[in-house]
Design an enzyme around this catalytic site. Structure first.
Site, PDB file in Angstrom:
ATOM      1  N   PHE A 116       0.867  -1.182   0.000  1.00  0.00           N
ATOM      2  CA  PHE A 116       0.000   0.000   0.000  1.00  0.00           C
ATOM      3  C   PHE A 116       0.900   1.227   0.000  1.00  0.00           C
ATOM      4  O   PHE A 116       1.787   1.355   0.842  1.00  0.00           O
ATOM      5  CB  PHE A 116      -0.919   0.033   1.225  1.00  0.00           C
ATOM      6  N   ASP A 129       9.239   2.624   1.185  1.00  0.00           N
ATOM      7  CA  ASP A 129       8.121   3.402   1.718  1.00  0.00           C
ATOM      8  C   ASP A 129       8.030   3.085   3.210  1.00  0.00           C
ATOM      9  O   ASP A 129       7.552   2.030   3.613  1.00  0.00           O
ATOM     10  CB  ASP A 129       6.839   2.998   0.975  1.00  0.00           C
ATOM     11  N   LYS A 171       3.261  10.373   8.009  1.00  0.00           N
ATOM     12  CA  LYS A 171       2.526  10.008   9.227  1.00  0.00           C
ATOM     13  C   LYS A 171       3.078  10.661  10.493  1.00  0.00           C
ATOM     14  O   LYS A 171       2.733  11.767  10.812  1.00  0.00           O
ATOM     15  CB  LYS A 171       2.470   8.483   9.357  1.00  0.00           C
TER      16      LYS A 171
HETATM   17  C1  LIG Z   1       3.082   2.566   3.677  1.00  0.00           C
HETATM   18  C2  LIG Z   1       2.168   3.698   3.335  1.00  0.00           C
HETATM   19  N1  LIG Z   1       2.454   4.483   2.306  1.00  0.00           N
HETATM   20  C3  LIG Z   1       1.672   5.537   1.977  1.00  0.00           C
HETATM   21  C4  LIG Z   1       0.532   5.824   2.681  1.00  0.00           C
HETATM   22  C5  LIG Z   1      -0.319   6.992   2.303  1.00  0.00           C
HETATM   23  O1  LIG Z   1      -0.219   7.976   3.263  1.00  0.00           O
HETATM   24  P1  LIG Z   1      -1.301   9.164   3.346  1.00  0.00           P
HETATM   25  O2  LIG Z   1      -2.586   8.559   3.784  1.00  0.00           O
HETATM   26  O3  LIG Z   1      -0.702  10.131   4.326  1.00  0.00           O
HETATM   27  O4  LIG Z   1      -1.393   9.745   1.985  1.00  0.00           O
HETATM   28  C6  LIG Z   1       0.183   5.016   3.779  1.00  0.00           C
HETATM   29  C7  LIG Z   1      -1.043   5.279   4.541  1.00  0.00           C
HETATM   30  O5  LIG Z   1      -1.547   4.474   5.268  1.00  0.00           O
HETATM   31  C8  LIG Z   1       1.018   3.933   4.112  1.00  0.00           C
HETATM   32  O6  LIG Z   1       0.740   3.127   5.142  1.00  0.00           O
END
Ligand SMILES: Cc1ncc(COP(=O)(O)O)c(C=O)c1O
Length: 386
Positions: free
Chosen positions: A131, A216, A245
């Site tokens: 994700f 990520d 986050k």
């Molecule tokens: C690993 C990862 N990447 C990207 C995102 C996207 O982040 P945002 O919701 O701040 O756009 C999330 C959100 O849960 C995530 O867990």
């Protein structure tokens, strides 16, 4: 996102969803309007690693709000410089550049654009169950079909390979690959921890093919796994790193970190109006200082080891698998997770799911030890219900 609500004032896509109203947060806990306390076992999706309203983050926001809230990136600002320096100081020396934005998906989006531009190549290799966010580029790297399908066609040249399978990854990485994008610990996909040899194989495949390796760590970075960055468990340094986050203690922020060499190869422009605003940088600086000073990474590692034996005792007739480390755990049930989440909530603990059958524990790194122990007891009880 679900069914539209029809008439009346409502947030887009939230129709029909009944949500508990929360009015206040303090440390590892949230409070409803009646004053009932809930332990936040989800750290509001991994944002509140320092807990809610950490006094030093609040103080930094207050001070900065009275000084300068927003400033375009065309001007230098001492708070932004101090934050950038602090963040880069926590990372391996190869990193020397950071692009600031406002969310995780933007941090990933920038990573994709940097990789395509710097390599002049189109292809992105991501992992099944990964994700990465919901803007079209990040969504193209995201795996789950129901998140993707309504918005297709997505960005071309994204391929997905099985997670933790080095051979499949090596076979997918070629001279057309710009970026291999992986979560060292997959969060939304159900809490799957990358094996160190998998990340090492990804590093080798990228270096061989001239592709960039991107991690990520939007969810798993900044202490949550018991190391400052999750890639430290494997001793593998990526070329591009996405953070967000918890980075600014609850204030929106995204950061894409890379190297000066990659910046030199970048062509084109990528910008954000609000990215790097002094308010989020002040909050970020305070958050990173607290993370380091209070040794919260070590705390996450220690509390993770408290959880490990307790979670291993969950009954196998109810629980298929338990995965995790530090303060990120997934308990994969044999049935739907919703009744267990409801059972936890009845007992005063708010946890979140990761897919239909996984209860995800992602508490604040500052969670009180008693609350963590009680949360694990409540989980065992809720799993045993029914
Ligand atoms: C690993 C990862 N990447 C990207 C995102 C996207 O982040 P945002 O919701 O701040 O756009 C999330 C959100 O849960 C995530 O867990």
């Amino acid at each position: 996102m679900s069914v539209p609500s029809g008439a009346g004032a409502a947030e887009f896509g939230e129709g029909g969803r009944s949500r508990r109203e929360i009015v206040r947060g303090e440390g590892g806990a949230l409070f409803d309007a009646s004053g009932r306390r809930f332990v936040d076992l989800g750290a509001t999706h991994g944002v509140n690693n320092l807990g809610h309203c950490h006094p030093e983050v609040v103080r930094a926001i207050r001070t900065q709000a009275a000084e300068l809230i927003h400033l375009g990136s065309g001007y230098a600002n001492p708070v932004r410089s101090a934050f950038v320096e602090k963040l880069l100081g926590l990372l391996p020396p190869s990193f020397g550049r950071v692009f600031l934005s406002n969310s995780g998906t933007e941090a990933v989006e920038a990573a994709i654009k940097i990789a395509r531009s710097a390599t002049g190549r189109p292809k992105v290799v991501a992992a099944r169950r990964g994700f990465h966010g919901r803007t079209l580029g990040a969504l193209s790297a995201t795996w789950r079909r129901e998140l993707r399908e309504p918005f297709e066609p997505l960005v071309p040249e994204f391929v997905h390979v099985p997670f933790n399978d080095p051979s499949a990854l090596e076979a997918a990485v070629d001279e057309r690959t710009a970026l291999v994008l992986l979560e060292p610990v997959q969060g939304e996909g159900g809490v799957h921890v990358a094996r160190p040899e998998y990340l090492r194989a990804a590093r080798a495949a990228c270096s061989r093919a001239g592709a960039l390796l991107g991690f990520d760590e939007v969810q798993c970075g900044l202490g949550r796994t018991g190391r400052r960055f999750a890639f430290e468990h494997a001793g593998v340094v990526p070329d591009v790193l996405a953070l967000a986050k918890s980075l600014a203690g609850g204030v929106p922020i995204g950061a894409t970190v890379t190297t000066p060499e990659i910046e030199q190869r970048f062509r084109g422009s990528h910008r954000s109006t609000f990215g790097g605003n002094p308010l989020s940088c002040a909050a970020g600086l305070a958050a990173l200082e607290v993370l380091e000073r209070d040794r919260l990474t070590e705390r996450a590692a220690r509390l993770g080891e408290v959880a490990r034996p307790r979670l291993a005792e969950l009954p196998p007739e109810k629980v298929r698998e338990v995965r995790g480390l530090g303060l990120i755990w997934g308990v994969e049930l044999r049935e739907n997770a919703a009744p267990v989440l409801a059972g936890l909530e009845r007992r005063g603990f708010l946890a979140i799911s990761a897919g239909a059958t996984v209860v995800r524990l992602l508490p604040a790194l500052v969670i009180e030890e008693g609350d963590w122990a009680d949360g694990l007891t409540a989980l065992a009880e809720a799993v045993g219900d029914g």
